[in-house]
Structure formats: C-alpha cells, structure tokens
Scaffold this motif. Structure first.
Motif, PDB file in Angstrom:
ATOM      1  N   ILE A  30     -27.900  41.915  99.679  1.00 54.61           N
ATOM      2  CA  ILE A  30     -26.851  42.257  98.727  1.00 54.61           C
ATOM      3  C   ILE A  30     -26.029  43.406  99.266  1.00 54.61           C
ATOM      4  O   ILE A  30     -26.544  44.273  99.985  1.00 54.61           O
ATOM      5  CB  ILE A  30     -27.444  42.609  97.333  1.00 54.61           C
ATOM      6  N   LYS A  31     -24.737  43.359  98.963  1.00 56.15           N
ATOM      7  CA  LYS A  31     -23.868  44.478  99.291  1.00 56.15           C
ATOM      8  C   LYS A  31     -22.940  44.659  98.103  1.00 56.15           C
ATOM      9  O   LYS A  31     -22.422  43.688  97.569  1.00 56.15           O
ATOM     10  CB  LYS A  31     -23.064  44.178 100.562  1.00 56.15           C
ATOM     11  N   THR A  32     -22.758  45.875  97.675  1.00 49.86           N
ATOM     12  CA  THR A  32     -21.901  46.102  96.519  1.00 49.86           C
ATOM     13  C   THR A  32     -20.724  46.979  96.902  1.00 49.86           C
ATOM     14  O   THR A  32     -20.757  47.672  97.930  1.00 49.86           O
ATOM     15  CB  THR A  32     -22.671  46.783  95.363  1.00 49.86           C
TER      16      THR A  32
ATOM     17  N   HIS B 132     -19.889  49.582  95.618  1.00 52.33           N
ATOM     18  CA  HIS B 132     -20.240  50.997  95.481  1.00 52.33           C
ATOM     19  C   HIS B 132     -21.002  51.532  96.699  1.00 52.33           C
ATOM     20  O   HIS B 132     -21.144  52.725  96.867  1.00 52.33           O
ATOM     21  CB  HIS B 132     -21.079  51.210  94.215  1.00 52.33           C
TER      22      HIS B 132
ATOM     23  N   ALA C 130     -25.592  42.672  88.750  1.00 53.02           N
ATOM     24  CA  ALA C 130     -25.626  43.421  90.017  1.00 53.02           C
ATOM     25  C   ALA C 130     -24.349  43.262  90.839  1.00 53.02           C
ATOM     26  O   ALA C 130     -23.979  44.165  91.595  1.00 53.02           O
ATOM     27  CB  ALA C 130     -26.832  42.983  90.855  1.00 53.02           C
ATOM     28  N   ILE C 131     -23.662  42.127  90.688  1.00 54.27           N
ATOM     29  CA  ILE C 131     -22.412  41.912  91.449  1.00 54.27           C
ATOM     30  C   ILE C 131     -21.227  41.743  90.495  1.00 54.27           C
ATOM     31  O   ILE C 131     -20.180  41.224  90.875  1.00 54.27           O
ATOM     32  CB  ILE C 131     -22.517  40.703  92.401  1.00 54.27           C
TER      33      ILE C 131
ATOM     34  N   GLU D 160     -18.072  43.020  91.835  1.00 54.88           N
ATOM     35  CA  GLU D 160     -18.726  44.266  92.240  1.00 54.88           C
ATOM     36  C   GLU D 160     -19.577  44.141  93.493  1.00 54.88           C
ATOM     37  O   GLU D 160     -20.214  45.124  93.902  1.00 54.88           O
ATOM     38  CB  GLU D 160     -19.616  44.791  91.096  1.00 54.88           C
ATOM     39  N   GLY D 161     -19.637  42.932  94.063  1.00 55.92           N
ATOM     40  CA  GLY D 161     -20.466  42.801  95.254  1.00 55.92           C
ATOM     41  C   GLY D 161     -20.783  41.361  95.578  1.00 55.92           C
ATOM     42  O   GLY D 161     -20.208  40.435  94.985  1.00 55.92           O
ATOM     43  N   GLU D 162     -21.678  41.171  96.512  1.00 55.94           N
ATOM     44  CA  GLU D 162     -21.968  39.831  97.012  1.00 55.94           C
ATOM     45  C   GLU D 162     -23.463  39.714  97.313  1.00 55.94           C
ATOM     46  O   GLU D 162     -24.071  40.631  97.844  1.00 55.94           O
ATOM     47  CB  GLU D 162     -21.137  39.578  98.270  1.00 55.94           C
TER      48      GLU D 162
END
Lengths: 382, 382
Positions: free
Chosen positions: A305-307, A309, A155-156, A283-285
């Motif tokens: 979560i923040k990505t 994208h 996911a990240i 790709e994110g955190e």
C-alpha cells in the motif's frame, strides 16, 4: 458447542490428488478431520458400496453411515449439514433433496450448471430457511480478508478505479485432461469461464461490489485442444474444438462509481506474478499480488500500500493472522476451504452463501450476454 | 544532401518551459539547431513583430524571415517544410494554407480538433502529394521501435493478447493549469482523452494494428477541478467542472485476432511503473515498462522477454541504438521529437504521417461513441 455432524456427497476412495472424488479428500476431509468443530457421520456416493469403500479407505469411524442416494443422506436425522462435492452438472440434482430435507448445505462453486438451476436452489434454500455455503473459498483467504478490511476501512479513500490481471497456471494452453473434457464446453457450466474466472469474480464482488455497467470481450486463442490421459501423459485426441473462452476481458463501472477492468488471460504469465489486483483511491493505492493458482494453489501473497500522506513509502501490509492449529496445518490446496469451515463454525466473515452464488451466476450470465455471439446464445440454451 | 529549410509556426520567445510557444522551443528548436539536416529559415507567430522577437530571443540567423500569417510563411519559396506547433483548436486553420501551398508539413498531435477537420487536412495532403508528419513522437522512441521489431520478428510467436496500463504523472488529479483550461473540455479536442491517451494509442496501433471490435468505458472520477496559476501556484478557481474523462478503459479484439485491453487511470500509479505494456504470444511474452511521462518525460524504459523455449530465463532486451550526437544530445522532453526528425530526414521508421493521424482520430471517435453518453454526443457536436 457440539461439533456439526457432516454428511459428504462425493468423497472418493483416493488420496488428495486430481480426479473424481479427490477434491473432497484434499479440501473437505483435510479440513474436517483435524477440526474440533466438525464430525463426519455419513458418506454418500453413487452406490452405498462405493461410499463404504471411501469410509474404509479414509479410516473413518465404523459408525459412519454409507449411502447410495442423496435422498438417503439427506433423510439421516443424525446429519446436520451436507457437503456436495461432485461434478457441477450434477449439483442441482444432488442438492435439491438436501434442501427439501431442510438440511444445511454446502455446494462447490459453480452453484449449478446454469443460472436457472442456481435460482431454483437459492429459492429452495430460502424456503427451507437453512444456512448455505457455496465453495468460493478464495474470499476466505486471510489476504483477501485483509484487502477487504483495508478498502472498507477507508485506507485509500474513495475507490476510483481497479484493475485485475490474472493468468492462472493451468498448464499448456492448448492441452487438457481427457477425464475433464466438460471443461472445454461452455454449456457444461463447469469450464474456465465459470470455474476459474468465476472464483476470481466472487472475491472481486466481495471486496468491491457489483457492476452498474459491464462490457466484455471473450476470446478463444486456443480453439483446438489436445486431450491427454492424466495417468500416463499420453495424448488421447490431438484435436478437440473448445467452446469455452480462454481469454476473458471485462470492464465497466461499479455501483460505487469506480471504474473497473478484469483481464483473464492465458498462458500463465511468464513475466511477473500470476495475479495482480490494483485498487486505486483518492487517498492511495493497494496492490495485491499472488504467485500461483488463485483459489487452490499454494501461493505467495503480498499486499502493498502507498498513500498520498506517505508518498515516498511503499508499505508491505501484514495479512497473516492468528489461526487455530487445525486450520494452519491443513496443506494446500485445502487450506482456504479450512478457513471457510472455520468461519462458518464461528459465524464470521469469509463465507459465501447461495445468495452470493446467485449474484455471481447473474454477473457471469450478464458478461456472457454482453460479449455477444456465440456466448450470448449459449447462455440462452443453458 | 542539403539541409531541409524549415519554417516554424508557434515558436515562443521563451525558454524550454511550459506554456504557449514553449513546446516548439523544447522539442523542435532543440532538435533542429544541432542537426545537420535542418535549417530554420522562417518563423511565423500571431504577428511579424512577435515572430521577430522569437528570432532575436533564440539568436537565429539574421536572414531568418519573420511572418504574421500562415499564408505568408507558406508562400515563402525558401521554405521546404512547415512545422505547426500551436494550440490544437487552431491546427486546421493554420495548416490548411500550408497544404494549399504544397509544402511538406508537420502538425502536432492531435492532428486537428475534430475528425472532420482531420479528414479535410488528410485529403488536402493527398491532393498536394506532400510528405506529412503528425507529432506522435513516442513511436520514434528506440524502445518502442525495439518492441515493434520483436513482435514483427516473431519473437513471441502469434500474439494472443495484450494489456496496457498507463497512469500518466500529470500532477494531482483534481488540479489543472488555468492557462490550459481547454484541457478539461472534451469538445476542445485537446484534452486528456485526445492528447495523453491519444499519444499512447498511436504507438499501440503502430505496434499491434487496429481494432476489429472495440468496447470502452470512460469515467470522470474527478469531475470538479481546481484551477491554479502556473506562475505562482495560487488557486484561481476552486471548482470548474470537466467534461473530458480522466479514466479511459478500452478493450476488444484486434484485426489480428488478439484480444486487447488498455487502461488509462489517474492519479499516477503510486505502486509500480507508470506504464506497463504486456504482449503475450504463443511462444512467449514481452513486458515493456516505463517510469515517467510517456511521450514527453524523461523516463526509464525496460523491455523484458521470456519465451517458452527458455522458460526459466527472463531476458532484459537491449533497446538503445547508435544515435548521432545531434540527436543524443537533445535533452528531454525533446529527444523523441529529435528521433522523429532524424527518421524523417533519412526516410526511416518511426514517423507518423497524416494517414496514421487520421486512423488514430477515427479510433478515438469510435471509442468515444462506444462509451456512450455523454461522450458519444460530444463527438456528434465536434
């Protein structure tokens, strides 16, 4: 499937409070009684009479056997699995006969009072070829399971760094219970470093893997403690020196290549959450926060979560899952243990075995050695 | 008091944008022009013609002298103070003649491209017995001043631990400006470690003092960078290796006895604030957060405090102070530099001198050595 027949070593004749024998009541008894997967068939305490008092106090079936020696409960052919929930300094002595009897075995974390003892238990478990469990139940928490699922699922992206800040709520940093004085002693193997920090690190290893390079700074900011009597709050000793650290700062590079920092500090954070775990990737955190005591407390958990994208959107991740009523109904502080027992019965994720426990013992020893004097010397003596 | 007569080395004929010569415009010109305490009387660039172009472009008084060599501006009897705002690799060469002429001297941070060069400049400043300034302007920020005032005033008792998390907003972590390629090179002395992390550490040392024991892990999570042309955004080189770290994790025990952790990570935090500094003590805890780029960006700052005497109340601390209009009106990114110049003119707090710069250089070298290969070797070669 027939229920697993359980023998418990260390079940007190007490309510689910603090003190000797109480954890087995709050966590294991509370998990087993409502579960269709387990039957308690035997109890072992320091004497058969004491075991019988616990059986009576908790209104266990009259058929429940009472034992006064680990060898006896281990030898009971009706017992499939033994649960060891006693003080860590006795783990090795109590667990060894169970493994020699080739019974499935649960031992609370820490697995043993030293790496050497833990290695022997793990070796005996391999030879006995039995399923084992070590009581680091935070990894069974559905929120930890979700974080692991996000990371493993990419996911990240590639994990580049991670930072953990944990400040457990254990009361005033300069006071401690007289009845658990061993907790101030590094060499007891059952102190803030081995227990509280150890529980945290088990889930860290579970989600992100082990360290390639590790560095550590340990510190005693409250080197002299006041002891108090838990029953009345009275100070029993105004100045007892501690040898276990109350601050544990660890950093290094993981085997994955990511860089990591874990800071354990006291007192409980006054500002913000008690626990904050940031996992950053290409790709994110992910941010996983928890308010309360990590492995045992009732706690509010949140995963955000923040990505790259969706840069403007912070998404709160749903981590609750459908849980059988006999697990959901177990009150804190026992619920994560109920998740462990549920996972063990179904062969699923979230169960640490003795090999996991051994890996954790090795990392803790490595951290203590790396921190230098006097912790490195304590490890040599343990 | 008569205004201080300033000569600037490195004032571009440009607006307050990015690129060579632009920082002197955004920070120093913007601070001096409205101030009653300073008059710009001379400009020195790589040629007298270039200096004259800057004087004309910025409409400085016709009496402003144009020079093409540091020796010439240093020798001008009308100049009280020289400002050096050029690339760090030239600091030593440009600053040395100024000190030999016994002029007051400002040099941007890093003071020099190596500790050895910084030591020589500090020694020359001692011999010249002149006031010096190094351009670590974050410490002059009123919010940093307030944090220091709280700590020094005992608002949280004895400091037991501190944790800093900083993730600067420097754009995508795998892209960089072609015109500032030196920033990817550890040995240039002007890279993420020496500049961005260095600015942070100056304020850390200012508020909490130096390290007794220090440990460090440095890492390149983005070891290959894309270069782009700042004027049109086009990628000019898709794969340039970097030697400067992009992740800097430092921990240790301070001379005060407190335990400390500073984590610098990339990319800019997607979740939460870019900068979070927690200072914990026996009587309470301070949290200082900032959203934006630490030393130069426009940023929202917030200081919160909670003490053991008011356990249920988190108090937001007022840090803004009465500021002369000629400082308040300086736009970001120059405002903290305006605070430095205001403090220097009044002899107040918030000005780092060459001795502070030297201490910071020493700590950075110590961190790099402690992080081991290849950073330790780079330091030897610098």
């Amino acid at each position: 499937m027939a229920p697993i027949k359980v023998g418990i070593i260390g079940l007190g004749a007490t309510g689910p409070a603090l003190g000797p024998g109480a954890w087995a009541v709050a966590a294991h008894l509370a998990s087993f009684v409502p579960s269709p997967n387990y039957d308690i068939v035997a109890v072992c305490n320091s004497s058969a009479e004491s075991a019988q008092r616990s059986i009576d106090y908790h209104k266990l079936p009259a058929t429940t056997k009472a034992y006064g020696k680990p060898e006896d409960i281990a030898a009971d052919p009706n017992v499939d699995l033994v649960v060891v929930s006693v003080i860590v300094t006795s783990h090795h002595k109590v667990a060894k006969p169970v493994l020699l009897a080739k019974k499935q075995l649960f031992v609370e974390w820490p697995l043993a009072a030293s790496l050497k003892q833990a290695e022997e238990l793990a070796q005996l478990a391999r030879e006995a070829n039995v399923r084992t469990i070590v009581g680091t139940q935070f990894r069974a928490d559905p929120a930890v399971q979700k974080v692991k699922e996000l990371v493993d699922g990419g996911a990240i992206g590639r994990v580049t760094s991670t930072q953990v800040q944990y400040s457990p709520s254990l009361g005033p940093p300069d006071m401690w219970m007289d009845s658990a004085r061993y907790y101030l002693d590094f060499k007891s193997g059952g102190n803030e470093f081995h227990i509280s920090f150890g529980h945290l690190m088990d889930s860290f290893l579970y989600v992100l893997g082990d360290f390639d390079q590790v560095k550590a700074s340990l510190s005693k900011q409250y080197p002299v403690m006041k002891l108090f009597d838990l029953s009345n709050g009275q100070v029993t000793n105004p100045g007892v020196p501690r040898t276990a650290p109350d601050h544990i700062f660890v950093q290094g590079v993981l085997e994955s290549g990511a860089i990591a920092s874990i800071n354990y500090h006291r007192p409980g954070t006054l500002l913000g959450k008690n626990f904050r775990w940031l996992i950053s990737g290409t790709e994110g955190e992910i941010e996983f926060t928890l308010d309360g005591h990590l492995q045992i407390g009732h706690s509010e958990r949140e995963i955000r979560i923040k990505t790259v994208h969706e840069p403007s959107e912070v998404r709160v991740v749903e981590w609750k899952r459908e849980t059988p009523k006999h697990v959901e109904s177990v009150p804190f502080p026992g619920q994560n243990t109920a998740f462990v027992w549920e996972a063990f019965a179904s062969g699923g994720e979230g169960v640490a075995d003795f090999e996991d426990g051994l890996r954790l013992h090795r990392l803790l020893d490595r951290i203590a050695r790396e921190a230098g004097s006097p912790y490195a010397e304590y490890v040599e003596e343990m």
